[in-house]
Design an enzyme around this catalytic site. Sequence first.
Site, PDB file in Angstrom:
ATOM      1  N   GLU A 172      -4.528  -8.686   0.625  1.00  0.00           N
ATOM      2  CA  GLU A 172      -5.090  -8.503   1.967  1.00  0.00           C
ATOM      3  C   GLU A 172      -6.587  -8.622   1.817  1.00  0.00           C
ATOM      4  OE1 GLU A 172      -4.012  -5.053   4.605  1.00  0.00           O
ATOM      5  OE2 GLU A 172      -2.032  -5.456   3.766  1.00  0.00           O
ATOM      6  N   GLU A 230       0.821  -1.217   0.000  1.00  0.00           N
ATOM      7  CA  GLU A 230       0.000   0.000   0.000  1.00  0.00           C
ATOM      8  C   GLU A 230       0.855   1.267   0.000  1.00  0.00           C
ATOM      9  OE1 GLU A 230      -2.992  -0.057   3.054  1.00  0.00           O
ATOM     10  OE2 GLU A 230      -3.979  -1.797   2.158  1.00  0.00           O
TER      11      GLU A 230
END
Length: 817
Positions: free
Chosen positions: A487, A412
Amino acid sequence: MKQYLFMLAIMLGTSLMARDKVPFDSNWKFARFGSMPDGSFKREHKDIDEIDYDDSSWRVLDVPHDWGIEGPFRSDLPNQTGKLPWAGIGWYRKVFESPESDQGKRVFVEFDGAMSGTQIWLNGCYVGEWPYGYTSFQMELTKYLKVGQKNTIAVRLDNKEHSSRWYPGGGIYRHVRLVKTNPIKIEHWGVFVTTPDVSKEKATVNISTEIDGDTEGLVIHQEIFVPGDPLIKVAEKKSFKGELCSVDIIKPKLWDLNNPNLYVLKTSLIKDGEVIDELDNTFGVRSIAYTAQGFYLNGEKVRMNGVCMHHDLGPLGTAVNVRAMERQIEILKSFGTNAIRTAHNPPAPEFLDLCDRMGILVQVESFDVWQKQKVENDYSTLFGAWHERDLRAMVRRDRNHPSVVMWSTGNEMIELRSGNDAPMAVRLADIIRSEDATRPTTFGCSRPEAISNGFEHTADVFGLNYKPHLYQELRDAKPDLPIYGSETASTVSSRGEYFFPVSEDKRKGSGGYFQVSSYDFSAPNWAYRPEVEWESLDKNPWVLGEFVWTGFDYIGEPTPYNKDKTNLLNFSDPAEKAKMEAELKKMGNQIPPRSSYFGIVDLCGFPKDRYYLYQSRWLPDVPMVHILPHWNWPERVGKVTPVFVYTSGDEAELFLNGKSLGRKKKANFEYRLRWDDVIYQPGELEVVAYKGGKLWAKSKVQTTQDAAKLSLEADRTMIAADGQDLSFVTVRVLDKSGLMVPRTHNSVKYTLSGPGEIIAVGNGNPTSHESFQATQRKVFNGMALVVIRSKKGESGKIKLIAESDGLRKAERIIRAK
Ligand code: GAL
């Protein structure tokens, strides 16, 4: 120079025998400076690196050591990093003898990892630095070493505040060793084994060997053995100067998830008929392939049933312990996990040894940030100068592990927002490929725009965080790109807590004292319950699989009570983001939660209800059925109390006190069975599950009587007397018929006698500020954990006694041998 040393070694008549590995973990002196555990500040002394600095008042300890886990929990510390005092400066000093046999040798110190900002001095001379806490490094000491005399090594670590989004720990938290070699040697992490052609009949094993020093006249002898059996040699080859060599293994035993077969490659450097260096590397024979249709191991499609894991070991903190890591993997495997993403950093080397041995696929991840910061002092401050060295260290150390199947360049990263930064992903992937071109590179992408801003061309395999609705869109845009959920879920819950009325609104479910309901609907704004992912995976069978956030609860990041402002990064809706921002402002630092609620199991490794939901999907052939909630609700008599059933069957019938509440069948894309209107009355709730119309599994929960006694159950009652091995003892509060009594929070005292020590206690309550290093601990909803470690060289009976007011005490014997 090296040649000179080599000649010198010959002249001095020192042994040319191969390398020595000397454990370097014991007997360090340790002291803290800067921010102290109690919140005070201590000025750093001068000249700590000098030989004659007086460290006589310092603590003596062995590493691996995590100074943060010693506590205390402090309400003024940020909860996103666990409310533990890991920030600050720590010094370690150690005096060691260099024997005469070191003459003519090269001597290195190897750290598997130190948290963080490591600087090293030997005998007052500066040796070097290694700032990132998660990568391994080696430094040469030869120049400053006083052979035949005492030497003093001094190590300074500096953990900056606001440098992590989770609990990083602090200290020399992994193993350390000295390595002694001849002047000409195999390069550090210089042997690389690949298996480009694999079949049941034959495997081609390619070996490249980098040599540190003059290769003239060198012979490299390589032999492959079955581990633990040096007599079973399966191949051998001689080569020269380190050029690529290739050998065949006939009828190889392949490495796969059920039979994780391994081989050992022994490399010997021979000069003038003498072995001058020797090194063993473990590897496995297997093939991996990623296509748009899925992931293939040895030609067979495997769906990744993965979890993300941070590196802490719960109440033990971050100090590496092999048995604690092995237990984590055993627990993960027990509900069907076959893959782990090491979020968001490289793991300890032993972790990958275990994954090799236990048949787990691993995605090794490098960073949580690149150049653009998430928190003030994070890796962004090091990225420019260090990313290449850290990436090379990660790949070179771990590229022989058969378990490692992907390299991740990051998680991220803020850079994902703009296609202008996409070339960075290519640069990082290129560095990785230059060390290992056999595994794909990937990253965890949270930004929807990054599937079309250029980043979609920069990973070999594309990981989407919390975007099951985008799998198809990305597939349409890039039909050949392998895609997976890097995720997923991020469902939150506290073990054994249930709040009413049960709401499917993921933002609800908080209750009690900062606890989250275990009905498995609650999730932060960006996340969702497990089934949302599964529906997408079932509709898109070509998705490689998922990595659930997370397998275990971890210390820090207690979302939904997390104060970390990076929480906000996950919001794409500005209104929702503003709402969260306002809520975070309202929450002072002083709220108690200090560990996560994300785990499928809690911080102690005790299953939450969600464990059984994952088990029902990931182990579909294992008959099981689980009921929730517990059935002790005296205040709910006559009230609606929903009952959920998780089963690997497809149908189940629920009975309350013998009366059927109906038989239900899972509909398409339905993964849990629900009886939403059950009216509570005490007694027995029983479920009978069916698969294909046949009886599959049974289970029941019962209203218990009052708490009457304690019980102690050890995961192993025989442990090695090596000062490392552990027994994990589960404490339960039971009624007189032996049923665990839920909702109990009794305080329990633990006494240990014999050759062992209690090194940690815990109970899985994310809000508890009781010390992890104590001899008492409350149970949390009926359970607590005591971790016992053996003492080195001391065998015998270890006896643990647990006592609590008003309860019959319990005893457990563990043998150390
Ligand atoms: C993700 C992040 C993880 C963790 C998780 C919690 O966005 O990558 O590190 O913070 O959210 O849901």
